[in-house]
Design a protein around this motif. Structure first.
Motif, PDB file in Angstrom:
ATOM      1  N   VAL A  50      46.387  59.148  34.408  1.00 19.91           N
ATOM      2  CA  VAL A  50      44.967  59.425  34.182  1.00 19.91           C
ATOM      3  C   VAL A  50      44.369  58.407  33.219  1.00 19.91           C
ATOM      4  CG1 VAL A  50      43.372  61.101  33.150  1.00 19.91           C
ATOM      5  CG2 VAL A  50      45.118  61.867  34.755  1.00 19.91           C
ATOM      6  N   MET A  51      45.104  58.052  32.188  1.00 17.16           N
ATOM      7  CA  MET A  51      44.589  57.076  31.223  1.00 17.16           C
ATOM      8  C   MET A  51      44.401  55.702  31.866  1.00 17.16           C
ATOM      9  SD  MET A  51      46.554  58.064  27.700  1.00 17.16           S
ATOM     10  CE  MET A  51      45.995  56.600  26.892  1.00 17.16           C
ATOM     11  N   MET A  52      45.366  55.275  32.671  1.00 20.18           N
ATOM     12  CA  MET A  52      45.232  53.972  33.320  1.00 20.18           C
ATOM     13  C   MET A  52      44.057  53.955  34.298  1.00 20.18           C
ATOM     14  SD  MET A  52      47.343  51.844  32.080  1.00 20.18           S
ATOM     15  CE  MET A  52      47.341  50.558  33.284  1.00 20.18           C
ATOM     16  N   ALA A  53      43.912  55.041  35.074  1.00 19.60           N
ATOM     17  CA  ALA A  53      42.793  55.113  36.015  1.00 19.60           C
ATOM     18  C   ALA A  53      41.461  55.127  35.275  1.00 19.60           C
ATOM     19  CB  ALA A  53      42.932  56.345  36.896  1.00 19.60           C
ATOM     20  N   SER A  54      41.402  55.847  34.158  1.00 22.16           N
ATOM     21  CA  SER A  54      40.141  55.886  33.404  1.00 22.16           C
ATOM     22  C   SER A  54      39.834  54.536  32.758  1.00 22.16           C
ATOM     23  CB  SER A  54      40.172  56.999  32.365  1.00 22.16           C
ATOM     24  OG  SER A  54      41.175  56.756  31.411  1.00 22.16           O
ATOM     25  N   LEU A  55      40.864  53.803  32.350  1.00 17.99           N
ATOM     26  CA  LEU A  55      40.629  52.460  31.808  1.00 17.99           C
ATOM     27  C   LEU A  55      40.071  51.528  32.880  1.00 17.99           C
ATOM     28  CD1 LEU A  55      43.746  51.900  29.526  1.00 17.99           C
ATOM     29  CD2 LEU A  55      41.364  52.033  28.811  1.00 17.99           C
ATOM     30  N   ILE A  56      40.586  51.633  34.089  1.00 19.27           N
ATOM     31  CA  ILE A  56      40.067  50.808  35.186  1.00 19.27           C
ATOM     32  C   ILE A  56      38.620  51.192  35.490  1.00 19.27           C
ATOM     33  CG2 ILE A  56      40.350  50.238  37.637  1.00 19.27           C
ATOM     34  CD1 ILE A  56      42.474  49.025  35.815  1.00 19.27           C
ATOM     35  N   LEU A  57      38.350  52.487  35.488  1.00 18.16           N
ATOM     36  CA  LEU A  57      36.973  52.941  35.712  1.00 18.16           C
ATOM     37  C   LEU A  57      36.029  52.401  34.644  1.00 18.16           C
ATOM     38  CD1 LEU A  57      37.399  56.689  36.731  1.00 18.16           C
ATOM     39  CD2 LEU A  57      36.435  54.860  38.126  1.00 18.16           C
ATOM     40  N   ALA A  58      36.433  52.539  33.387  1.00 20.09           N
ATOM     41  CA  ALA A  58      35.578  52.084  32.292  1.00 20.09           C
ATOM     42  C   ALA A  58      35.357  50.570  32.354  1.00 20.09           C
ATOM     43  CB  ALA A  58      36.201  52.476  30.954  1.00 20.09           C
ATOM     44  N   ALA A  59      36.429  49.817  32.600  1.00 23.25           N
ATOM     45  CA  ALA A  59      36.298  48.362  32.659  1.00 23.25           C
ATOM     46  C   ALA A  59      35.443  47.940  33.841  1.00 23.25           C
ATOM     47  CB  ALA A  59      37.675  47.710  32.744  1.00 23.25           C
ATOM     48  N   GLY A  60      35.635  48.580  34.991  1.00 21.99           N
ATOM     49  CA  GLY A  60      34.847  48.225  36.178  1.00 21.99           C
ATOM     50  C   GLY A  60      33.373  48.509  36.010  1.00 21.99           C
ATOM     51  N   PHE A  61      33.056  49.650  35.406  1.00 21.75           N
ATOM     52  CA  PHE A  61      31.640  49.980  35.212  1.00 21.75           C
ATOM     53  C   PHE A  61      31.014  49.146  34.102  1.00 21.75           C
ATOM     54  CE2 PHE A  61      32.712  54.203  37.240  1.00 21.75           C
ATOM     55  CZ  PHE A  61      32.122  53.868  38.448  1.00 21.75           C
ATOM     56  N   MET A  62      31.788  48.759  33.095  1.00 18.69           N
ATOM     57  CA  MET A  62      31.258  47.902  32.033  1.00 18.69           C
ATOM     58  C   MET A  62      30.979  46.493  32.571  1.00 18.69           C
ATOM     59  SD  MET A  62      30.856  49.732  29.409  1.00 18.69           S
ATOM     60  CE  MET A  62      30.790  48.774  27.938  1.00 18.69           C
ATOM     61  N   LEU A  63      31.779  46.055  33.530  1.00 11.81           N
ATOM     62  CA  LEU A  63      31.557  44.745  34.128  1.00 11.81           C
ATOM     63  C   LEU A  63      30.539  44.796  35.264  1.00 11.81           C
ATOM     64  CD1 LEU A  63      35.246  43.449  34.244  1.00 11.81           C
ATOM     65  CD2 LEU A  63      33.406  42.679  32.736  1.00 11.81           C
ATOM     66  N   GLU A  64      30.003  45.980  35.514  1.00 12.95           N
ATOM     67  CA  GLU A  64      28.971  46.205  36.534  1.00 12.95           C
ATOM     68  C   GLU A  64      29.444  45.792  37.929  1.00 12.95           C
ATOM     69  OE1 GLU A  64      25.407  44.348  35.154  1.00 12.95           O
ATOM     70  OE2 GLU A  64      25.294  45.607  33.376  1.00 12.95           O
ATOM     71  N   LEU A  65      30.679  46.172  38.243  1.00 16.41           N
ATOM     72  CA  LEU A  65      31.215  45.926  39.581  1.00 16.41           C
ATOM     73  C   LEU A  65      30.735  47.038  40.510  1.00 16.41           C
ATOM     74  CD1 LEU A  65      34.862  44.917  38.650  1.00 16.41           C
ATOM     75  CD2 LEU A  65      32.996  43.403  39.331  1.00 16.41           C
ATOM     76  N   PRO A  66      30.802  46.819  41.815  1.00 14.25           N
ATOM     77  CA  PRO A  66      30.390  47.874  42.748  1.00 14.25           C
ATOM     78  C   PRO A  66      31.237  49.146  42.550  1.00 14.25           C
ATOM     79  CG  PRO A  66      30.718  45.796  43.905  1.00 14.25           C
ATOM     80  CD  PRO A  66      31.169  45.594  42.505  1.00 14.25           C
ATOM     81  N   ALA A  67      30.567  50.297  42.597  1.00 19.65           N
ATOM     82  CA  ALA A  67      31.234  51.573  42.318  1.00 19.65           C
ATOM     83  C   ALA A  67      32.364  51.846  43.304  1.00 19.65           C
ATOM     84  CB  ALA A  67      30.211  52.703  42.362  1.00 19.65           C
ATOM     85  N   GLU A  68      32.168  51.471  44.561  1.00 15.53           N
ATOM     86  CA  GLU A  68      33.204  51.713  45.559  1.00 15.53           C
ATOM     87  C   GLU A  68      34.487  50.957  45.222  1.00 15.53           C
ATOM     88  OE1 GLU A  68      33.777  50.312  50.083  1.00 15.53           O
ATOM     89  OE2 GLU A  68      31.944  51.484  49.712  1.00 15.53           O
ATOM     90  N   ASP A  69      34.356  49.705  44.809  1.00 13.42           N
ATOM     91  CA  ASP A  69      35.523  48.903  44.447  1.00 13.42           C
ATOM     92  C   ASP A  69      36.200  49.442  43.190  1.00 13.42           C
ATOM     93  OD1 ASP A  69      35.001  47.302  46.598  1.00 13.42           O
ATOM     94  OD2 ASP A  69      34.005  45.713  45.417  1.00 13.42           O
ATOM     95  N   VAL A  70      35.393  49.871  42.248  1.00 19.06           N
ATOM     96  CA  VAL A  70      35.950  50.397  40.989  1.00 19.06           C
ATOM     97  C   VAL A  70      36.717  51.684  41.253  1.00 19.06           C
ATOM     98  CG1 VAL A  70      35.353  51.348  38.727  1.00 19.06           C
ATOM     99  CG2 VAL A  70      34.179  49.311  39.559  1.00 19.06           C
ATOM    100  N   LEU A  71      36.145  52.581  42.043  1.00 17.19           N
ATOM    101  CA  LEU A  71      36.813  53.846  42.344  1.00 17.19           C
ATOM    102  C   LEU A  71      38.102  53.626  43.142  1.00 17.19           C
ATOM    103  CD1 LEU A  71      33.769  56.121  43.209  1.00 17.19           C
ATOM    104  CD2 LEU A  71      35.207  56.199  41.167  1.00 17.19           C
ATOM    105  N   ARG A  72      38.045  52.709  44.090  1.00 21.78           N
ATOM    106  CA  ARG A  72      39.240  52.413  44.872  1.00 21.78           C
ATOM    107  C   ARG A  72      40.329  51.807  43.993  1.00 21.78           C
ATOM    108  NH1 ARG A  72      38.246  48.320  49.364  1.00 21.78           N
ATOM    109  NH2 ARG A  72      37.698  47.274  47.458  1.00 21.78           N
ATOM    110  N   GLY A  73      39.957  50.883  43.131  1.00 20.36           N
ATOM    111  CA  GLY A  73      40.926  50.263  42.218  1.00 20.36           C
ATOM    112  C   GLY A  73      41.526  51.277  41.248  1.00 20.36           C
ATOM    113  N   ALA A  74      40.675  52.160  40.716  1.00 21.32           N
ATOM    114  CA  ALA A  74      41.179  53.178  39.791  1.00 21.32           C
ATOM    115  C   ALA A  74      42.130  54.133  40.511  1.00 21.32           C
ATOM    116  CB  ALA A  74      40.017  53.947  39.168  1.00 21.32           C
ATOM    117  N   GLY A  75      41.800  54.481  41.739  1.00 20.59           N
ATOM    118  CA  GLY A  75      42.684  55.356  42.517  1.00 20.59           C
ATOM    119  C   GLY A  75      44.016  54.710  42.808  1.00 20.59           C
ATOM    120  N   ILE A  76      43.982  53.437  43.181  1.00 18.54           N
ATOM    121  CA  ILE A  76      45.226  52.712  43.477  1.00 18.54           C
ATOM    122  C   ILE A  76      46.091  52.590  42.229  1.00 18.54           C
ATOM    123  CG2 ILE A  76      46.150  50.444  44.088  1.00 18.54           C
ATOM    124  CD1 ILE A  76      43.798  50.206  46.075  1.00 18.54           C
ATOM    125  N   VAL A  77      45.468  52.245  41.099  1.00 17.84           N
ATOM    126  CA  VAL A  77      46.229  52.103  39.859  1.00 17.84           C
ATOM    127  C   VAL A  77      46.797  53.451  39.412  1.00 17.84           C
ATOM    128  CG1 VAL A  77      46.001  51.607  37.394  1.00 17.84           C
ATOM    129  CG2 VAL A  77      45.055  50.030  39.069  1.00 17.84           C
TER     130      VAL A  77
END
Length: 106
Positions: A50-77
């Motif tokens: 959960v911590m790793m997925a939340s870190l990916i979510l936070a980093a992806g949204f802070m970098l203003e990446l597309p939400a779909e890519d961020v969610l998919r990356g967080a799920g994979i991680v």
């Protein structure tokens, strides 16, 4: 401290534990400790995932990446962390059983 003699009709009370009783108690304590250890390992894997997925979510949204890519990356991680943690628990258990087997054999 003075100790009194027991009454002659009274059975003597032995406070020294028998070896058999001590072995039973140790086996129960070991079984309970092993169950608690597995439970805590599983909890730690879930927390780590959960911590790793939340870190990916936070980093992806802070970098203003597309939400779909961020969610998919967080799920994979998160799934990858969870599965590798489960594999490590399994390998640790297999290695400990192998070591116990080899100790019993020699």
């Amino acid at each position: 401290m003075l100790t009194r003699k027991p009454y002659p009709d009274q059975l003597a009370l032995e406070l020294a534990p028998d070896d058999e009783l001590e072995a039973v108690i140790e086996a129960r304590v070991a079984e309970r400790a092993e169950a608690n250890a597995m439970r805590w390992r599983f909890r730690l894997i879930i927390i780590e995932s959960v911590m790793m997925a939340s870190l990916i979510l936070a980093a992806g949204f802070m970098l203003e990446l597309p939400a779909e890519d961020v969610l998919r990356g967080a799920g994979i991680v998160g799934a990858g962390c969870f599965l590798t943690g489960l594999m490590l628990i399994g390998l640790t258990g297999a290695a400990s059983r192998l070591l116990a087997w080899s100790r019993r054999r020699t």
